[in-house]
Scaffold this active site. Structure first.
Site, mmCIF file in Angstrom:
data_model
loop_
_atom_site.group_PDB
_atom_site.id
_atom_site.type_symbol
_atom_site.label_atom_id
_atom_site.label_comp_id
_atom_site.label_asym_id
_atom_site.label_seq_id
_atom_site.Cartn_x
_atom_site.Cartn_y
_atom_site.Cartn_z
ATOM 1 N N ARG A 199 0.887 -1.179 0.000
ATOM 2 C CA ARG A 199 0.000 0.000 0.000
ATOM 3 C C ARG A 199 0.915 1.216 0.000
ATOM 4 O O ARG A 199 1.595 1.484 0.979
ATOM 5 C CB ARG A 199 -0.867 -0.037 1.264
ATOM 6 C CG ARG A 199 -2.037 0.915 1.263
ATOM 7 C CD ARG A 199 -2.623 1.015 2.659
ATOM 8 N NE ARG A 199 -1.742 1.744 3.535
ATOM 9 C CZ ARG A 199 -1.799 1.745 4.875
ATOM 10 N NH1 ARG A 199 -2.709 1.040 5.499
ATOM 11 N NH2 ARG A 199 -0.956 2.440 5.594
ATOM 12 N N HIS B 180 -3.755 4.761 4.845
ATOM 13 C CA HIS B 180 -5.026 4.041 4.746
ATOM 14 C C HIS B 180 -6.034 4.811 3.891
ATOM 15 O O HIS B 180 -6.730 4.257 3.055
ATOM 16 C CB HIS B 180 -5.596 3.800 6.137
ATOM 17 C CG HIS B 180 -6.932 3.150 6.108
ATOM 18 N ND1 HIS B 180 -7.098 1.840 5.722
ATOM 19 C CD2 HIS B 180 -8.167 3.649 6.362
ATOM 20 C CE1 HIS B 180 -8.390 1.553 5.748
ATOM 21 N NE2 HIS B 180 -9.053 2.624 6.137
ATOM 22 N N TYR C 130 4.158 5.889 10.038
ATOM 23 C CA TYR C 130 4.603 4.668 10.720
ATOM 24 C C TYR C 130 5.264 3.666 9.771
ATOM 25 O O TYR C 130 5.877 2.699 10.196
ATOM 26 C CB TYR C 130 3.396 4.007 11.411
ATOM 27 C CG TYR C 130 2.187 3.881 10.493
ATOM 28 C CD1 TYR C 130 2.066 2.836 9.603
ATOM 29 C CD2 TYR C 130 1.183 4.861 10.500
ATOM 30 C CE1 TYR C 130 0.979 2.738 8.743
ATOM 31 C CE2 TYR C 130 0.088 4.774 9.658
ATOM 32 C CZ TYR C 130 -0.006 3.715 8.773
ATOM 33 O OH TYR C 130 -1.070 3.631 7.926
#
Ligand SMILES: Cc1ncc(C[n+]2csc(CCOP(=O)(O)OP(=O)(O)O)c2C)c(N)n1
Ligand SMILES: [Mg+2]
Length: 429
Positions: A314, A318, A326
């Site tokens: 990814r 998100h 992170y």
């Protein structure tokens, strides 16, 4: 340090054409099973959570300098099809870039979800579907939705909650489908729930005397849900034509895959369902297509479900609100070198020489033109009338004619059309 986990279970290929997963006879008290791995390279990283006081971060170890593997030659795709998939991938990426701009201009209602780095998985998988097949995309699979016939303007209007959007402005994200024309089930946010739904679609078709492919996706995080097990197990027991992609993009929100499951490869889960499991490099459109095509063919021949694990990364947070600080930078750099579009472009231009630089420029300009026209159309389109907000919730005075797409089962025609346990074989009205 490389991950030390269960060794991949290996053995002879199935002797029965892959219809049933049978153990290879290694010895009387030991069984081995086969998982097909189409990859030409096998990245092996370990992501560890590190706590210092209250601060939590992640450390990654592995070989970040491994050379990028070539695109694997497709067994099925020709020049024209490869170029079409490449165009879908470009449209997917550039449309998401346009959505990001619309968001920054304050025109988007809600968030934006991206499939950056996952375009090959979305586009090449959906490309393997035929008209009669069904698709159940997740929010990151906007490329699949495009391939299935929605236009960038539909998706842009949806994100801006315009009256002309697929949900007529009543949903601010990508919860839309089309069960009449395009055979697309709307994404379901409760992760895993699409799996029994798509299994049900395949069962519905079976009850009409047809075997179809019903494709859907789940992430490395979402695959842990109970409903994933229930849906896939039901499809396996019933030999339903479910094609399940596990999109292992290494993160579920901020949880790394290493903190989500203990198996080395999620495709290994297929063994426990008694169905074939395949691993592909999710950044290689040819591998994704080949695995999807083979799984769809099995589905159409009534041979049951297939689980395909697509490994990739990814490449954004998100959703648009998540800067993904992170994520360890070396991991991003490693996967940036495996950008699915750059790899496929290089393959088409320099390896196969199926596209000249001029043709490529024209193709990219065409995509840009289409997107600009769609963006303008979407931005100029009206917001819904306030009175329409409650529409589509209750059916009053016959405002909706809800008719089943397929006829109801009524007569026996034989075993192939049966609900396995009851043998309630049927055919179309
Ligand atoms: C059953 C369920 N639990 C939790 C959530 C909240 N949630 C939404 S997305 C997400 C992370 C999903 O990660 P993954 O399945 O790996 O998919 P990705 O976002 O990486 O594509 C979570 C936990 C949800 N939507 N459904
Ligand atoms: Mg994930």
């Amino acid at each position: 340090m490389a991950k030390k986990r269960n060794k991949r279970i290996a053995g002879k290929p199935n002797s029965n054409g892959g219809r049933r997963l049978v153990p290879n006879a290694a010895s009387a008290n030991q069984r081995t099973y086969t998982i097909s791995d189409y990859r030409l390279e096998q990245p092996d990283f370990t992501i560890r959570q590190v706590r210092k006081g209250d601060a939590v971060s992640y450390e990654v170890t592995g070989d970040f300098n491994a050379p990028v593997a070539p695109i694997r030659e497709s067994k099925y795709l020709n020049r024209k099809q490869c170029i079409e998939i490449y165009r879908w991938m470009l449209l997917n990426r550039k449309m998401e870039a346009a959505l990001e701009n619309l968001y920054k201009q304050g025109k988007v209602v809600g968030g934006v979800y991206f499939g950056l780095g996952q375009e090959a998985c979305s586009c090449a998988s959906a490309y393997a579907l035929q008209k009669e097949d069904w698709l159940g995309p997740l929010i990151r699979n906007q490329g699949s939705t495009l391939v299935r016939g929605f236009s960038p303007r539909d998706i842009m209007m949806q994100y801006m909650a315009r009256a002309g959007s697929p949900t007529k402005g009543r949903d601010a994200s990508s919860h839309f489908g089309d069960i009449q024309e395009r055979n697309v089930v709307a994404p379901i946010s409760t992760l895993g729930d699409l799996i029994p739904v798509l299994a049900g679609v395949a069962l519905g078709a079976r009850l009409q005397g047809r075997n179809i492919a019903a494709m859907t996706y789940i992430g490395d995080g979402g695959q842990s849900t109970g409903v994933t097990y229930e849906g896939l197990n039901f499809a396996a027991v019933q030999d339903l034509g479910l094609v399940l992609f596990i999109e292992n993009n290494l993160w579920a929100y901020s949880t790394p895959a290493d903190m989500q499951f203990r198996v080395k490869d999620l495709a290994e889960r297929a063994i426990a369902y008694g169905i074939p499991g395949v691993i592909v490099d999710g950044t290689d459109a040819c591998q994704v297509y080949d695995a999807a095509h083979e799984a769809c063919e099995r589905a159409r021949h009534g041979e049951g479900p297939t689980l395909i694990e697509a490994k990739m990364m990814r490449m954004k947070g998100h959703a648009i609100h998540d800067a993904a600080d992170y994520v360890p930078k070396p991991l991003l750099e490693y996967w940036r070198k495996r950008d699915p579009i750059a790899r496929f472009e290089n393959y088409l231009l320099n390896v196969k020489k199926w596209l000249s630089p001029t043709e490529n420029r024209e193709l990219i300009a065409g995509v840009d033109q289409q997107l600009e026209a769609d963006r303008e159309f979407a931005v100029a389109s009206p917001m819904p009338q306030p009175e329409s907000a409650g529409g589509g919730v209750y059916c009053e005075n016959g405002c909706h004619q809800i008719k089943p797409k397929f006829g109801t089962p009524r007569a026996k025609v034989g075993k192939s059309a049966s609900f396995k346990q009851t043998e309630a074989a049927v055919h179309l009205k």
